[in-house]
Design a protein around this motif. Structure first.
Motif, PDB file in Angstrom:
ATOM      1  N   HIS A  36       0.871  -1.185   0.000  1.00 40.45           N
ATOM      2  CA  HIS A  36       0.000   0.000   0.000  1.00 40.45           C
ATOM      3  C   HIS A  36       0.902   1.228   0.000  1.00 40.45           C
ATOM      4  O   HIS A  36       1.848   1.311   0.783  1.00 40.45           O
ATOM      5  N   ASN A  37       0.626   2.181  -0.875  1.00 40.23           N
ATOM      6  CA  ASN A  37       1.403   3.421  -0.919  1.00 40.23           C
ATOM      7  C   ASN A  37       0.446   4.555  -1.261  1.00 40.23           C
ATOM      8  O   ASN A  37      -0.122   4.586  -2.354  1.00 40.23           O
ATOM      9  N   ASP A  38       0.245   5.469  -0.324  1.00 45.70           N
ATOM     10  CA  ASP A  38      -0.698   6.565  -0.572  1.00 45.70           C
ATOM     11  C   ASP A  38      -0.609   7.585   0.554  1.00 45.70           C
ATOM     12  O   ASP A  38       0.138   7.413   1.513  1.00 45.70           O
ATOM     13  N   ASP A  39      -1.424   8.600   0.459  1.00 46.24           N
ATOM     14  CA  ASP A  39      -1.571   9.609   1.498  1.00 46.24           C
ATOM     15  C   ASP A  39      -1.988   8.917   2.800  1.00 46.24           C
ATOM     16  O   ASP A  39      -2.734   7.937   2.775  1.00 46.24           O
ATOM     17  N   LYS A  40      -1.531   9.427   3.929  1.00 48.72           N
ATOM     18  CA  LYS A  40      -1.827   8.775   5.214  1.00 48.72           C
ATOM     19  C   LYS A  40      -3.320   8.716   5.515  1.00 48.72           C
ATOM     20  O   LYS A  40      -3.763   7.872   6.289  1.00 48.72           O
ATOM     21  N   ASN A  41      -4.123   9.590   4.923  1.00 50.64           N
ATOM     22  CA  ASN A  41      -5.564   9.607   5.173  1.00 50.64           C
ATOM     23  C   ASN A  41      -6.362   8.825   4.134  1.00 50.64           C
ATOM     24  O   ASN A  41      -7.579   8.753   4.215  1.00 50.64           O
ATOM     25  N   ALA A  42      -5.702   8.244   3.148  1.00 50.68           N
ATOM     26  CA  ALA A  42      -6.400   7.506   2.090  1.00 50.68           C
ATOM     27  C   ALA A  42      -6.878   6.154   2.603  1.00 50.68           C
ATOM     28  O   ALA A  42      -6.284   5.573   3.510  1.00 50.68           O
ATOM     29  N   ASP A  43      -7.960   5.671   2.033  1.00 49.46           N
ATOM     30  CA  ASP A  43      -8.401   4.306   2.324  1.00 49.46           C
ATOM     31  C   ASP A  43      -7.307   3.347   1.881  1.00 49.46           C
ATOM     32  O   ASP A  43      -6.609   3.598   0.906  1.00 49.46           O
ATOM     33  N   GLU A  44      -7.170   2.234   2.606  1.00 45.90           N
ATOM     34  CA  GLU A  44      -6.157   1.250   2.232  1.00 45.90           C
ATOM     35  C   GLU A  44      -6.494   0.647   0.870  1.00 45.90           C
ATOM     36  O   GLU A  44      -7.620   0.229   0.630  1.00 45.90           O
ATOM     37  N   GLN A  45      -5.532   0.641  -0.006  1.00 48.10           N
ATOM     38  CA  GLN A  45      -5.652   0.022  -1.317  1.00 48.10           C
ATOM     39  C   GLN A  45      -4.426  -0.852  -1.501  1.00 48.10           C
ATOM     40  O   GLN A  45      -3.339  -0.358  -1.762  1.00 48.10           O
TER      41      GLN A  45
END
Length: 82
Positions: A36-45
């Protein structure tokens, strides 16, 4: 150093980085497991093997892996990578 480079990375099971930024844009390719790699507030993808992401320079993000078996290739078009 300056120029293109890349490296393989294996994360510990349950790894989750703190929010951070990089000085360059890079691409990550999942080779094994899920990442998983994204903004800390993003839903887990959770990205499975064969998936990729592009991380823009200066954009805060976290990187995580939930399984023991995982690997990603990080590709940098120009350095240095800090």
């Amino acid at each position: 150093k300056d120029g293109a480079s890349g490296f393989l990375v294996k994360f510990n099971e349950g790894f989750s980085s703190p929010p951070h930024i990089h000085n360059i844009t890079y691409r990550g390719v999942v080779i094994q497991g899920e990442v998983h790699n994204d903004d800390k507030n993003a839903d887990e993808q959770w990205l499975p093997a064969g998936s990729f992401w592009i991380q823009p320079s200066g954009e805060s993000h976290i990187t995580a892996a939930r399984d023991k078996v995982n690997m990603a290739y990080i590709e940098i078009n120009e350095g240095p990578y800090l």
